[in-house]
Scaffold this motif. Structure first.
Motif, short mmCIF file in Angstrom:
data_model
loop_
_atom_site.label_atom_id
_atom_site.label_comp_id
_atom_site.label_asym_id
_atom_site.label_seq_id
_atom_site.Cartn_x
_atom_site.Cartn_y
_atom_site.Cartn_z
N ASN B 150 0.99 -1.09 -0.10
CA ASN B 150 -0.10 0.03 0.05
C ASN B 150 0.89 1.26 -0.10
N ALA B 151 1.65 1.13 -1.10
CA ALA B 151 2.87 2.27 -0.90
C ALA B 151 2.12 3.93 -1.25
N GLY B 152 2.98 4.81 -0.68
CA GLY B 152 2.50 5.96 -0.76
C GLY B 152 3.15 6.82 -1.79
N TYR B 159 -3.03 13.03 -3.78
CA TYR B 159 -3.56 12.20 -4.67
C TYR B 159 -4.10 10.80 -4.10
N GLY B 160 -3.54 10.59 -2.92
CA GLY B 160 -4.13 9.57 -2.12
C GLY B 160 -2.80 8.33 -2.40
N VAL B 161 -3.18 7.21 -1.39
CA VAL B 161 -2.45 6.19 -1.65
C VAL B 161 -2.74 4.97 -2.45
N THR B 162 -1.89 3.92 -2.54
CA THR B 162 -2.30 2.92 -3.38
C THR B 162 -3.64 2.26 -3.31
N ARG B 163 -4.15 2.12 -2.05
CA ARG B 163 -5.39 1.55 -1.98
C ARG B 163 -6.46 2.21 -2.64
#
Lengths: 462, 462
Positions: B150-152, B159-163
């Motif tokens: 769940n990389a940032g 723009y938010g994280v991977t999730r």
């Protein structure tokens, strides 16, 4: 007196039944929601929990007695997910409605689940913030209900759904233990993401008793609003697709088809539509597009020709009054439907590029079954709400037959049964069609791990 | 020859060992990643899977043989999560690097897990799109690795994280079955959110073999970039907090402390800092703030006085060359550290309002243990990467002692052990401190449900 009621009154120190309610009117009201579906039986009690300790006591008591627990908020659900079924205890958290903390610097709020969406927004607006999820029901629905269903709403095309707005949860497990998941930081990857697993789980894994939710800045300046009338709903769907991509994302893209406009015209009087849209749009469709933020006006100017290119006649709101008139058309849809009878509101979603096709399918299904299916869509998300209006308390068989084709059409177009309302009771029979057996098995495995006795909202969601 | 190797070569029709690799150099390389940690033992094979069928065959074979499987991508992890441990089979998906589909209208891509982040961005840029997650390692790390942790990254503040960027997944389960979760629509709430559960699960629940990821429009126009030098790191942290809230969200807010700047000065030569920042900043701190989108220039103009109010000397990049010089300061941090020795990069996060306090704690911990802890922070997210530079192959005991205090300080300030790198091997011993026993039990219950034989990446993450 039912033994579980006696046990609950003892556990909650409530000899007079002011918390553990058994009045027939209260029990009866808890059998239904806004879906048009009423549970055939009814609950044995409605517990109006005042605290986390109350919720824990209910779950301990019901675990010991093997009695089903139906978590419930304001009862505004649209899939029967919080309806009190035969022999259950309805566990209402509607009274747990405090805002515990607002951190302006860290842009979050810690709330109890019963707080209304509108109340949270009102409380944080003074700090220039808001809670992004924005169900059409914001004035009457709770944050806990948003979390239970992973609700979307009108502005999630730009601001995301509830899952993106929940940082952490306090949850009472089936056995009464209280756990905290997630965090107050905007990032964090320690362990499995149980917070995201609880969001949208419709009360089947635990009872949410507290939430740390993200707040976002209120957009600067006035929004810029366009209303456009199109010759056909397919044109309007293409118009929606044309404005939703690109560098400036609209905050709202709502589509009303001809049957929806006809219903609104009948409700408000046809002159309202004629005055507002320059057309009563008997055969056409209406698209409402709004931009917010510092470049709203510029973005709306850029969007208008793209709507025109798809055949739209564009009205640019040049005052707050004009904006309000455009919004009123959209807002009048649900009242217009409810004025005509009981309403089953469906909730399919398809990839945006298939929206025009999905509208064609809706029309064909309506013709085949001899029913009107007025439809509003959060078009920027490809999320359609086809409405069925019927007489009497039961959804008629021909409506379910039409809905069945609707669900299959959505799945066939690469879409989903439910974009934001949840599965509840009403969509369970199509679950396997979308998920497949292996995924359904995994979901049931997760459910069994969290709730080995199967007391949490049985017969719902999964 | 190990019997599982024989069984794998048979199952994969690979008699010559070109897929099921056992060359000592290949086995040895798979024991380590970019964390500075090398597994004490080593794997018996590295399977370089070419297809979903290969992955299924490996999991079936290893399930039958009860042999641990370590899923791996490019090996750029920072917590040892993909390091091949004693007796395991490393299952590399690095060769599965195709972009299967790009939908411009629906703004998604369907990819194999081994595709590099940078390669995906390059492929979709022509359509005016990009993949939002942006780890500093984008050029060398894979989309599958982003999903596993769940990389940032640098722009997730806006723009938010991977999730948030993952719509659906294809996953091979421990027993070799292939399942698909999620959807291609932007909304969808059918069943439990297994997609979110797999994101960040570090290969412990299944092996991701395909992903449908959201793409977002490239921002319009040029970015606007500010660099600011502050007298102290606490001032810089307050400066970061002052610009990250409000109606215009920066796309990047990166903070370098004095020790980090000293390392960069030693690496690039002190005159580079003096020329770029007007100061070699021996005691100060540097904040890089960037805005993108149509109102970038206006937002940067608004942010400058807020930085000045916290004591910042602000440099406004007025050309692409000047911007590049400011970005180079930040980008040189990791090369500067790696030039000095082996590096342990930590990854704590705290609520943004506690960032200044956390920096004070880092300094105090460094003093107490006699180590320099140069630190860069994704300051807009409250996410700090304190770095420890050491000689030799093993992280020294005094570094772990300092790191231990670091983790406890972050948790004490309401934060987390890991903002974006994952738990892997290196942070497992602090897991219980953050999660508590009940949540840890739930996580282990979920893990056991997905992987009853415990063959998926044992000893990692949970």
């Amino acid at each position: 007196m039912d033994t579980v009621v006696t046990a609950l009154r003892s556990a909650l120190a409530d000899p007079d039944g002011t918390v553990v309610r058994t009045d027939p009117a209260v029990l009866d009201a808890a059998r239904t929601d806004k879906s048009g579906w009423t549970a055939p039986g009814g609950p044995v009690a409605v517990v109006e929990a005042r605290s986390v300790a109350d919720v824990q006591a209910v779950l301990r008591t019901c675990s010991a007695a093997r009695v089903p627990v139906v978590p419930r908020g304001a009862g505004t659900g649209l899939a029967g997910g919080a309806n009190g079924t035969e022999g259950s205890v309805v566990l209402s958290v509607a009274r747990m409605d405090r805002i515990i903390e607002v951190s302006v610097a860290d842009e979050y709020a810690v709330v109890e689940p019963g707080v209304l969406n509108g109340a949270l927004d009102a409380a944080v607006a003074a700090h220039g913030l808001r809670f992004a999820p924005d169900p059409a029901s914001a004035a009457i629905s709770t944050v806990g209900g948003n979390i239970a269903t992973n609700a979307g709403g009108l502005r999630c095309v730009k601001y995301g759904v509830t899952r993106e707005a929940v940082l952490g949860l306090d949850v009472v497990l089936a056995d009464g233990r209280l756990v905290s998941t997630g965090r107050r930081t905007v990032k964090g990857v320690t362990g499995l993401d149980l917070t995201a697993l609880f969001v949208g789980s419709e009360g089947t894994l635990g009872v949410v008793v507290g939430a740390t939710v993200r707040l976002v800045p209120l957009p600067a300046g006035a929004p810029a609003t366009l209303g456009a009338v199109f010759p056909t709903v397919a044109d309007a769907a293409r118009g929606a697709a044309a404005v939703v991509t690109g560098a400036s994302r609209p905050s709202t893209v709502e589509l009303l088809d001809a049957a929806a406009l006809a219903g609104i015209a009948a409700h408000l009087g046809p002159q309202v539509l004629t005055e507002t849209l320059g057309s009563s749009s008997a055969d056409g469709a209406f698209l409402l597009v709004e931009f917010d933020g510092p470049d709203a006006a510029q973005a709306a100017l850029g969007a208008a020709p793209r709507l025109q290119a798809e055949g739209g006649t564009v009205h640019h709101a040049t005052s707050a009054v004009e904006r309000e008139r455009l919004l009123t058309v959209r807002r009048s849809f649900h009242p217009a439907m409810e004025a005509r009878g009981r309403v089953l509101i469906e909730d399919v979603a398809v990839p945006r590029s298939r929206l025009a096709e999905m509208f064609e399918r809706v029309e064909a299904i309506g013709r085949r079954h001899g029913v009107a299916i007025p439809t509003v869509a959060h078009a920027g998300d490809g999320n359609l709400h086809p409405n069925f209006v019927f007489a009497g308390d039961e959804v008629p068989a021909h409506v379910w037959a039409a809905a069945d084709e609707l669900f299959r059409a959505a799945i066939d177009l690469g879409g989903t049964l439910t974009g934001e309302h949840g599965v509840g009771v009403l969509k369970r029979r199509w679950l396997g069609d979308e998920l497949g057996d292996d995924v359904l098995d995994l979901q049931r495995g997760v459910k069994a791990m969290f709730d080995p006795l199967g007391i949490l909202n049985p017969g719902k969601a999964i």
